[in-house]
Design an enzyme around this catalytic site. Sequence first.
Site, PDB file in Angstrom:
ATOM      1  N   GLY A  67       0.780  -1.239   0.000  1.00 56.92           N
ATOM      2  CA  GLY A  67       0.000   0.000   0.000  1.00 56.92           C
ATOM      3  C   GLY A  67       0.800   1.271   0.000  1.00 56.92           C
ATOM      4  O   GLY A  67       0.225   2.361  -0.004  1.00 56.92           O
ATOM      5  N   ARG A  91       7.280  -4.286   3.107  1.00 58.08           N
ATOM      6  CA  ARG A  91       8.554  -4.458   3.807  1.00 58.08           C
ATOM      7  C   ARG A  91       9.191  -3.115   4.149  1.00 58.08           C
ATOM      8  O   ARG A  91       9.866  -2.996   5.170  1.00 58.08           O
ATOM      9  CB  ARG A  91       9.521  -5.286   2.951  1.00 58.08           C
ATOM     10  N   TYR A 199      -2.174 -10.895 -18.398  1.00 54.09           N
ATOM     11  CA  TYR A 199      -1.477 -12.079 -18.889  1.00 54.09           C
ATOM     12  C   TYR A 199      -1.567 -13.255 -17.920  1.00 54.09           C
ATOM     13  O   TYR A 199      -1.040 -14.328 -18.203  1.00 54.09           O
ATOM     14  CB  TYR A 199      -0.034 -11.775 -19.291  1.00 54.09           C
ATOM     15  N   PRO A 240      -5.455  -5.447 -14.267  1.00 56.27           N
ATOM     16  CA  PRO A 240      -5.135  -4.185 -14.952  1.00 56.27           C
ATOM     17  C   PRO A 240      -4.294  -4.435 -16.197  1.00 56.27           C
ATOM     18  O   PRO A 240      -3.463  -5.355 -16.245  1.00 56.27           O
ATOM     19  CB  PRO A 240      -4.318  -3.410 -13.914  1.00 56.27           C
TER      20      PRO A 240
END
Length: 335
Positions: A67, A91, A199, A240
């Site tokens: 985020g 992280r 994909y 997306p």
Amino acid sequence: MASSLLRRVSGLKDNFLWICLHKRVISNSTKVFCENNLPQAGFYRPNEGVMLPPGSFKNKVAFITGGGTGLGKGMTGTLSALGAKCVIASRNVEVLKQTAGEISNQTGNEVHAVQCDVRDPASIKACVDELISVAGLPDVVINNAAGNFISPSENLSANAWRTITDIVLNGTAFVTLEVGKRLIKAEKGAAFLAITTIYAESGSGFVVPSASAKAGVEAMCKSLAAEWGRYGMRFNVIQPGPIKTKGAFSRLDPTGMFEKSMIGRIPAGRLGTAGEIANLAAYLCSDYASWVSGAIIRMDGGEYVSMAGEFNDLRKVTKEQWAMLESMIRKTKGS
């Protein structure tokens, strides 16, 4: 007329005629129907204003992995603007804190930053403990954390494969299972959303670990939509198309050499924006979409169908070349 012409072209027995014409089309770059400046983009201007009514997520908690940047940051900003108390995880805690402060200052709602390595179940457990401590069990869970790079598959090491699949597939599974089990125990429902890619459906060379892992994420979401619906949990996916975020493009198109060709195959004539994805994500996670579960929604300006059609490259044929082709067909039919 065009569909009739295509049927006649596909039925031509004289393949040499078509090959010769095709070569001429490729070599002629003037007056094509769909140039790379793509004026049709004017019909598809992005609207990144928040779509849902104010307060749509009031008193709700949203947990977003990855985020701190890119699409994750965009989705967090939209959910926070709609009233959600957001908890973002990744992280890099410094980036998270900067993003949390920025969004909170803009929206006036709390955004908490929690460090988490989605590859590590112990780290996820600690993260979810902190999530519950600062905000409560989530109403919205967005699995957005991802990793990717381009490489010929023959150059991939076992560690390279493991790095991507651990973040994308295992990370999404570990987060979902950790949060989901706690929600079941508490008898609380939630909306889960995963961000994959077009994909994942088609497969793609040079990003095989990512394609494989994202396809696994989609299978998991569809499976859990069927199994955990009885617990009040919904699972949906957004695929997306190309969206120019700093993180993704720095790894997948560091020189910018592919951006023009990407735009060239998108019928809408432009790349997508983080705000557009954020609006769709907010809808799918909202009460307005309470009957939407197990859905995989492609948002790509038409790129997937543009690449999939066998004859779609005919959009490059000029009016003059169509006229020449029709003339050749008439002569062929008359011989």
